[in-house]
Write a protein that holds these residues in place. Structure first.
Motif, short mmCIF file in Angstrom:
data_model
loop_
_atom_site.label_atom_id
_atom_site.label_comp_id
_atom_site.label_asym_id
_atom_site.label_seq_id
_atom_site.Cartn_x
_atom_site.Cartn_y
_atom_site.Cartn_z
N PHE A 184 0.82 -1.21 0.00
CA PHE A 184 0.00 0.00 0.00
C PHE A 184 0.85 1.27 0.00
N VAL A 185 2.02 1.22 0.64
CA VAL A 185 2.83 2.44 0.75
C VAL A 185 3.35 2.87 -0.62
N LEU A 186 3.39 1.95 -1.58
CA LEU A 186 3.81 2.31 -2.95
C LEU A 186 2.82 3.28 -3.60
N SER A 187 1.59 3.35 -3.04
CA SER A 187 0.61 4.29 -3.59
C SER A 187 1.08 5.73 -3.45
N MET A 188 2.03 5.97 -2.54
CA MET A 188 2.57 7.31 -2.37
C MET A 188 3.22 7.83 -3.64
N LEU A 189 3.61 6.92 -4.54
CA LEU A 189 4.25 7.32 -5.79
C LEU A 189 3.26 7.52 -6.92
N PHE A 190 2.02 7.08 -6.74
CA PHE A 190 1.07 7.06 -7.85
C PHE A 190 -0.12 8.00 -7.66
N THR A 191 -0.20 8.66 -6.55
CA THR A 191 -1.29 9.60 -6.33
C THR A 191 -0.74 10.87 -5.70
N SER A 192 -1.29 12.00 -6.09
CA SER A 192 -0.82 13.27 -5.55
C SER A 192 -1.33 13.50 -4.13
N GLN A 193 -2.33 12.72 -3.71
CA GLN A 193 -2.89 12.87 -2.37
C GLN A 193 -2.84 11.53 -1.65
N ALA A 194 -1.62 11.02 -1.42
CA ALA A 194 -1.45 9.70 -0.80
C ALA A 194 -2.07 9.66 0.59
N TYR A 195 -1.89 10.74 1.35
CA TYR A 195 -2.44 10.78 2.70
C TYR A 195 -3.96 10.69 2.66
N THR A 196 -4.59 11.46 1.78
CA THR A 196 -6.05 11.44 1.66
C THR A 196 -6.53 10.07 1.20
N PHE A 197 -5.85 9.50 0.22
CA PHE A 197 -6.21 8.17 -0.28
C PHE A 197 -6.16 7.13 0.82
#
Length: 471
Positions: free
Chosen positions: A349-362
């Motif tokens: 899941f932490v890899l999502s930090m690279l694919f979305t501009s709002q990783a925290y919100t996601f």
């Protein structure tokens, strides 16, 4: 019995514990998260709705905890008692997922705060941040696997680091508050027909709900703390007063900035948003105070949330909802298998930090959606149990809490809940495995529900691939 009560926590002490245990990283990011979806007026309306809904939920949970004190293994046992073992598994697996995904929100916030002191981490969503988060995930997993638990000293330090920056922030906002600015931001983009460029008043309230619900994730812990009071009446009073205090604190932190900066300025803030707002008012030292407090606070919370998935998995094995190896303890009394699985899930899941501009919100919307599913099953059981026992007042409370949870899921978190169904597919494998081991074959109804959820998961995967669902 009286001796045990005297050794308990006082009402005032219990209120302080409830407040400190419920305030998490979400409070440090609320200003920008809320300003992106609503102006001041719709935000206040949403606070009224969320406050009432959370109050009904906690009343339901307190009632069930008191009436069904034989069920003391977590929220999922209420779902299991009311609607069968598959419902119990869905609730427990959702809680396990939520606890793991919540760590990703903590990771994003932590790396963003570190980025203020170490430029290598940037805004908390670059390669260095992802690598740093992965190192933290496995370091904490290793520590917990060695039997390290959250000590009282750590909790005390974390509590202080949470409350002092928030107190300074509120004082600064009160002193800098401008009524004219607040009035401009109150209905800033709402015209006489209640339409905005972002949507209607309804849309703004709906968008606010998920932001606010994230702040109350874990509020069920208040009922656990309530059982440690000197007197039972003190426990219930402290829970209600603690929730009221939390609501006041959250409203002050999120609403006062509308009277200090424009909505556009608030919405453009990074994470942690409170640091940017306080820096605009008092200077760089304010941002440093927020960031330092947040780093320590998130560090303590991250340790606790690493323990939580392992604890939930262990309880589920005791209730025969997961195979026994999930809860098998090593020489340090830690469930290695469930810790490793949780660590792998968090790393993915932490890899999502690279694919979305709002990783925290996601991350926090996914986490909150999973929690709300657990909460909904609790409130539905409150309705069922109270109706069966002809407790009409409690039935009304349960109905109100259920309507709120269901409405919040449908209006604010349906897409996120749809994505969560993907993670149920491997979970169903383990559920089927434990049923076979226990010689309790799946019923036709259970197979039907598992098939429906699996189909929804498949559609969600297709939606991600073709771009219908975005993260």
């Amino acid at each position: 019995m009286n001796n045990n009560q005297e050794k308990g926590i006082s009402k005032l002490g219990l209120i302080a514990l409830i407040i400190s245990s419920s305030i998490g990283a979400g409070a440090f990011g609320i200003t920008s998260d809320l300003a992106r979806v609503a102006s001041g007026g719709p935000a206040l309306i949403a606070w009224g709705i969320v406050g009432l809904g959370v109050f009904f939920f906690v009343m339901s949970l307190l009632n069930l905890s008191r009436k069904r004190d034989d069920l003391n293994a977590g929220l999922f046992v209420f779902a299991q008692a009311g609607f069968g073992r598959l419902a119990g598994f869905i609730s427990g697996w959702s809680y396990w997922l939520a606890a793991g995904i919540g760590n990703i929100a903590l990771a994003t916030m932590m790396m963003s705060a570190l980025g203020k002191f170490f430029p290598l981490f940037g805004n908390g969503q670059n390669v260095a941040s992802v690598l740093g988060a992965i190192v933290c995930i496995w370091l904490l997993t290793a520590l917990v696997n060695r039997g390290v638990e959250s000590a009282s000293l750590i909790n005390t330090v974390v509590m202080i680091c949470k409350l002092i920056p928030l107190f300074v922030f509120v004082v600064a906002m009160v002193l800098a508050f401008k009524l004219e600015m607040f009035h401009q931001n109150f209905w800033l983009k709402v015209t006489t027909n209640l339409k905005t460029q972002e949507g209607s008043l309804f849309d703004q309230v709906r968008g606010s709900i998920m932001v606010m619900m994230w702040l109350f994730v874990g509020v069920e812990g208040a009922t656990v703390l309530a059982n440690r009071a000197k007197r039972r009446n003190d426990a219930y009073q402290a829970t209600y007063l603690g929730l009221l205090a939390l609501l006041v604190i959250y409203m002050l932190v999120s609403i006062l900035p509308y009277g200090v900066l424009s909505q556009a300025q608030l919405a453009q803030g990074g994470q942690p948003a409170l640091a940017d707002v306080l820096q605009a008012v008092v200077g760089k030292w304010g941002a440093n105070l927020i960031n330092l407090g947040l780093i320590i606070s998130v560090g303590g919370a991250w340790l606790s949330w690493t323990l939580l998935p392992a604890e939930v998995a262990t309880l589920m094995t005791q209730n025969r909802l997961l195979p026994q190896y999930w809860g098998k303890l090593n020489n340090y009394a830690a469930p290695t298998f469930s810790l490793v699985i949780a660590g792998i899930m968090q790393t993915v899941f932490v890899l999502s930090m690279l694919f979305t501009s709002q990783a925290y919100t996601f991350a926090y919307t996914l986490c909150t959606s999973a929690y709300m599913l657990c909460y909904l099953l609790v409130t539905l059981y409150q309705v069922k149990y109270s109706w069966q026992n002809r407790e009409w007042g409690q039935t009304v409370i349960g109905v109100g809490a259920s309507i709120f949870q269901l409405t919040a899921i449908l209006l604010a978190g349906l897409q996120e809940l749809w994505l969560i169904t993907i993670a149920f597919i491997p979970g169903f494998y383990f559920f089927d495995q434990v049923c076979r081991q226990e010689n309790r074959p799946l019923t036709k109804l259970e197979k039907g529900w598992m098939a429906i959820i699996s189909c929804l998961a498949l559609i969600a995967l297709i939606g991600l691939c073709v771009g219908i669902i975005t993260i």
